[in-house]
Design an enzyme around this catalytic site. Structure first.
Site, PDB file in Angstrom:
ATOM      1  N   LYS A 187       0.984  -1.180   0.048  1.00  0.00           N
ATOM      2  CA  LYS A 187       0.077   0.157   0.155  1.00  0.00           C
ATOM      3  C   LYS A 187       0.989   1.321   0.036  1.00  0.00           C
ATOM      4  O   LYS A 187       0.555   2.314  -0.775  1.00  0.00           O
ATOM      5  CB  LYS A 187      -0.971  -0.044   1.115  1.00  0.00           C
TER       6      LYS A 187
ATOM      7  N   ARG B 161      -9.766   1.060   8.653  1.00  0.00           N
ATOM      8  CA  ARG B 161      -9.055  -0.272   9.124  1.00  0.00           C
ATOM      9  C   ARG B 161     -10.086  -1.109  10.028  1.00  0.00           C
ATOM     10  O   ARG B 161      -9.605  -2.255  10.449  1.00  0.00           O
ATOM     11  CB  ARG B 161      -7.902   0.126   9.949  1.00  0.00           C
TER      12      ARG B 161
ATOM     13  N   ARG C  70      11.970  -5.709   4.854  1.00  0.00           N
ATOM     14  CA  ARG C  70      11.709  -4.301   4.620  1.00  0.00           C
ATOM     15  C   ARG C  70      12.696  -3.403   5.373  1.00  0.00           C
ATOM     16  O   ARG C  70      13.184  -3.661   6.631  1.00  0.00           O
ATOM     17  CB  ARG C  70      10.328  -3.719   5.006  1.00  0.00           C
TER      18      ARG C  70
ATOM     19  N   ARG D 245      11.629  -1.061  10.844  1.00  0.00           N
ATOM     20  CA  ARG D 245      10.690  -0.461  11.954  1.00  0.00           C
ATOM     21  C   ARG D 245      10.491  -1.895  13.112  1.00  0.00           C
ATOM     22  O   ARG D 245      10.649  -2.911  13.068  1.00  0.00           O
ATOM     23  CB  ARG D 245       9.434  -0.638  10.991  1.00  0.00           C
TER      24      ARG D 245
ATOM     25  N   ARG E 137      -0.081  -8.720  13.665  1.00  0.00           N
ATOM     26  CA  ARG E 137      -0.628  -7.712  12.856  1.00  0.00           C
ATOM     27  C   ARG E 137      -1.564  -8.071  11.839  1.00  0.00           C
ATOM     28  O   ARG E 137      -2.642  -7.575  11.460  1.00  0.00           O
ATOM     29  CB  ARG E 137       0.215  -6.686  12.287  1.00  0.00           C
TER      30      ARG E 137
HETATM   31  P1  AP5 Z   1       4.908  -1.655   1.848  1.00  0.00           P
HETATM   32  O1  AP5 Z   1       4.651  -0.827   0.695  1.00  0.00           O
HETATM   33  O2  AP5 Z   1       5.578  -0.967   2.892  1.00  0.00           O
HETATM   34  O3  AP5 Z   1       3.655  -2.295   2.343  1.00  0.00           O
HETATM   35  P2  AP5 Z   1       2.259  -1.727   3.110  1.00  0.00           P
HETATM   36  O4  AP5 Z   1       1.079  -2.496   2.595  1.00  0.00           O
HETATM   37  O5  AP5 Z   1       2.332  -0.295   3.202  1.00  0.00           O
HETATM   38  O6  AP5 Z   1       2.663  -2.573   4.637  1.00  0.00           O
HETATM   39  P3  AP5 Z   1       2.575  -1.575   5.939  1.00  0.00           P
HETATM   40  O7  AP5 Z   1       3.302  -2.765   6.791  1.00  0.00           O
HETATM   41  O8  AP5 Z   1       3.282  -0.421   6.114  1.00  0.00           O
HETATM   42  O9  AP5 Z   1       1.002  -1.582   6.268  1.00  0.00           O
HETATM   43  P4  AP5 Z   1       0.439  -1.714   7.637  1.00  0.00           P
HETATM   44  O10 AP5 Z   1      -1.138  -1.449   7.099  1.00  0.00           O
HETATM   45  O11 AP5 Z   1       0.711  -2.911   8.392  1.00  0.00           O
HETATM   46  O12 AP5 Z   1       1.130  -0.711   8.576  1.00  0.00           O
HETATM   47  P5  AP5 Z   1       0.643   0.916   8.519  1.00  0.00           P
HETATM   48  O13 AP5 Z   1       1.904   1.532   8.314  1.00  0.00           O
HETATM   49  O14 AP5 Z   1      -0.329   1.344   7.878  1.00  0.00           O
HETATM   50  O15 AP5 Z   1       5.817  -2.915   1.370  1.00  0.00           O
HETATM   51  C1  AP5 Z   1       6.373  -3.679   2.378  1.00  0.00           C
HETATM   52  C2  AP5 Z   1       7.499  -4.379   1.588  1.00  0.00           C
HETATM   53  O16 AP5 Z   1       7.234  -5.115   0.746  1.00  0.00           O
HETATM   54  C3  AP5 Z   1       8.657  -3.125   1.416  1.00  0.00           C
HETATM   55  O17 AP5 Z   1       9.918  -3.624   1.615  1.00  0.00           O
HETATM   56  C4  AP5 Z   1       8.509  -2.996  -0.181  1.00  0.00           C
HETATM   57  O18 AP5 Z   1       9.767  -2.774  -0.705  1.00  0.00           O
HETATM   58  C5  AP5 Z   1       8.088  -4.609  -0.609  1.00  0.00           C
HETATM   59  N1  AP5 Z   1       7.316  -4.691  -1.481  1.00  0.00           N
HETATM   60  C6  AP5 Z   1       6.155  -3.605  -1.830  1.00  0.00           C
HETATM   61  N2  AP5 Z   1       5.343  -4.200  -2.913  1.00  0.00           N
HETATM   62  C7  AP5 Z   1       6.171  -5.253  -3.393  1.00  0.00           C
HETATM   63  C8  AP5 Z   1       5.944  -6.066  -4.622  1.00  0.00           C
HETATM   64  N3  AP5 Z   1       4.930  -5.818  -5.409  1.00  0.00           N
HETATM   65  N4  AP5 Z   1       6.607  -7.127  -4.690  1.00  0.00           N
HETATM   66  C9  AP5 Z   1       7.813  -7.422  -3.916  1.00  0.00           C
HETATM   67  N5  AP5 Z   1       7.978  -6.576  -2.867  1.00  0.00           N
HETATM   68  C10 AP5 Z   1       7.331  -5.471  -2.742  1.00  0.00           C
HETATM   69  O19 AP5 Z   1       0.329   1.126  10.004  1.00  0.00           O
HETATM   70  C11 AP5 Z   1       1.147   0.742  11.181  1.00  0.00           C
HETATM   71  C12 AP5 Z   1       0.579   0.926  12.526  1.00  0.00           C
HETATM   72  O20 AP5 Z   1      -0.121   2.425  12.793  1.00  0.00           O
HETATM   73  C13 AP5 Z   1      -0.537  -0.043  12.823  1.00  0.00           C
HETATM   74  O21 AP5 Z   1      -0.138  -1.332  13.010  1.00  0.00           O
HETATM   75  C14 AP5 Z   1      -1.192   0.662  13.904  1.00  0.00           C
HETATM   76  O22 AP5 Z   1      -0.729   0.537  14.975  1.00  0.00           O
HETATM   77  C15 AP5 Z   1      -1.147   2.115  13.314  1.00  0.00           C
HETATM   78  N6  AP5 Z   1      -2.292   2.542  12.419  1.00  0.00           N
HETATM   79  C16 AP5 Z   1      -2.096   3.046  11.297  1.00  0.00           C
HETATM   80  N7  AP5 Z   1      -3.274   3.387  10.643  1.00  0.00           N
HETATM   81  C17 AP5 Z   1      -4.409   2.884  11.644  1.00  0.00           C
HETATM   82  C18 AP5 Z   1      -5.753   2.751  11.558  1.00  0.00           C
HETATM   83  N8  AP5 Z   1      -6.486   3.172  10.634  1.00  0.00           N
HETATM   84  N9  AP5 Z   1      -6.440   2.430  12.684  1.00  0.00           N
HETATM   85  C19 AP5 Z   1      -5.829   2.138  13.782  1.00  0.00           C
HETATM   86  N10 AP5 Z   1      -4.416   2.228  13.939  1.00  0.00           N
HETATM   87  C20 AP5 Z   1      -3.604   2.591  12.906  1.00  0.00           C
END
Ligand code: AP5
Length: 211
Positions: A13, A84, A123, A156, A167
């Site tokens: 994402k 979410r 990552r 991270r 998660r």
């Molecule tokens: P990446 O693009 O970083 O993946 P992502 O889907 O963004 O994964 P996240 O782990 O950041 O998502 P998340 O939803 O768990 O965490 P968030 O930051 O939103 O890619 C991941 C890896 O794969 C990278 O190394 C990339 O290079 C690689 N990659 C990407 N695409 C690829 C492909 N096609 N092929 C191969 N490799 C690839 O949230 C963090 C925390 O914040 C949550 O746990 C929670 O505590 C809080 N939070 C955030 N939003 C909310 C909410 N709405 N409600 C409550 N708590 C929240």
């Protein structure tokens, strides 16, 4: 155009959000990035993120409400990581209706959980500019250093395998039901997230280009 990116941790994402912002001029709004910034001054948020737990709905919705008051969202926005939970989605619908904002498309980037774990374990992110790498799939030119600002890359603290598995469990329980929620609203587009970054970007772009 206003869109939402759904998908499990590691679906890509954030990676796609940045690419889409660059290519289509919409504002990429990542609640994960917002809370990672907030955790520097908020101990409760810091702890929740470190444990892979969700930030409470009322706090999240409030942050989004405030962010959507800024002028730049008129260019269009792309939400990454929000909503979410079903509760967040329902509260968000009320906000949208009140402000007469329409969501045009909801992309669901689907990947298998084991692929998510593999991606997240590899990552590395630049603490300065936020660019994300993968040690095998998309490594930096110089090991452990950001291609753009040469800073040392970090992992991270919620990317440790045991936390990632928690998660994913939380995702399955609280976030997966959103796919059906938006399916019923008729605005969901399925994206095969198992493909390479460029392929995933093409799958998403073709829906944005025709609008
Ligand atoms: P990446 O693009 O970083 O993946 P992502 O889907 O963004 O994964 P996240 O782990 O950041 O998502 P998340 O939803 O768990 O965490 P968030 O930051 O939103 O890619 C991941 C890896 O794969 C990278 O190394 C990339 O290079 C690689 N990659 C990407 N695409 C690829 C492909 N096609 N092929 C191969 N490799 C690839 O949230 C963090 C925390 O914040 C949550 O746990 C929670 O505590 C809080 N939070 C955030 N939003 C909310 C909410 N709405 N409600 C409550 N708590 C929240």
């Amino acid at each position: 155009m206003n869109c939402i990116l759904l998908g499990p941790p590691g679906a890509g994402k954030g990676t796609q959000g940045k690419k889409i912002e660059e290519a289509f001029g919409v504002v990429h709004l990542s609640t994960g990035d917002m809370f990672r910034e907030a955790r520097k001054s908020d101990k409760v948020v810091d702890e929740l993120i470190a444990l892979g737990q969700l930030v409470p709905d009322d706090i999240v919705v409030d942050v989004i409400k405030k962010r959507l008051q800024k002028e730049d969202i008129k260019k269009g926005f792309l939400l990454d990581g929000f909503p979410r939970t079903l509760n967040q989605a329902k509260e968000f619908d009320v906000v949208l209706e009140t402000r007469q904002i329409k969501i045009d498309l909801v992309f669901f980037i689907d990947v298998h959980f084991e692929e998510s774990v593999k991606r997240i374990a590899g990552r590395r992110v630049c603490p300065s500019c936020g660019v994300s790498y993968h040690v095998i799939a998309t490594p930096p030119k110089v090991p452990d250093k950001c291609d753009f600002c040469c800073n040392l890359l970090v992992q991270r603290n919620d990317d440790r395998e045991s936390i990632v598995r928690d998660r994913l469990k939380i995702y399955r329980k609280h976030s997966e039901p959103l796919v059906d929620y938006y399916k019923r609203a008729g605005s969901i587009v399925y994206i095969d997230g198992s493909k390479g970054e460029l392929d995933v970007f093409k799958q998403i772009s073709k829906h944005l280009e025709i609008r």
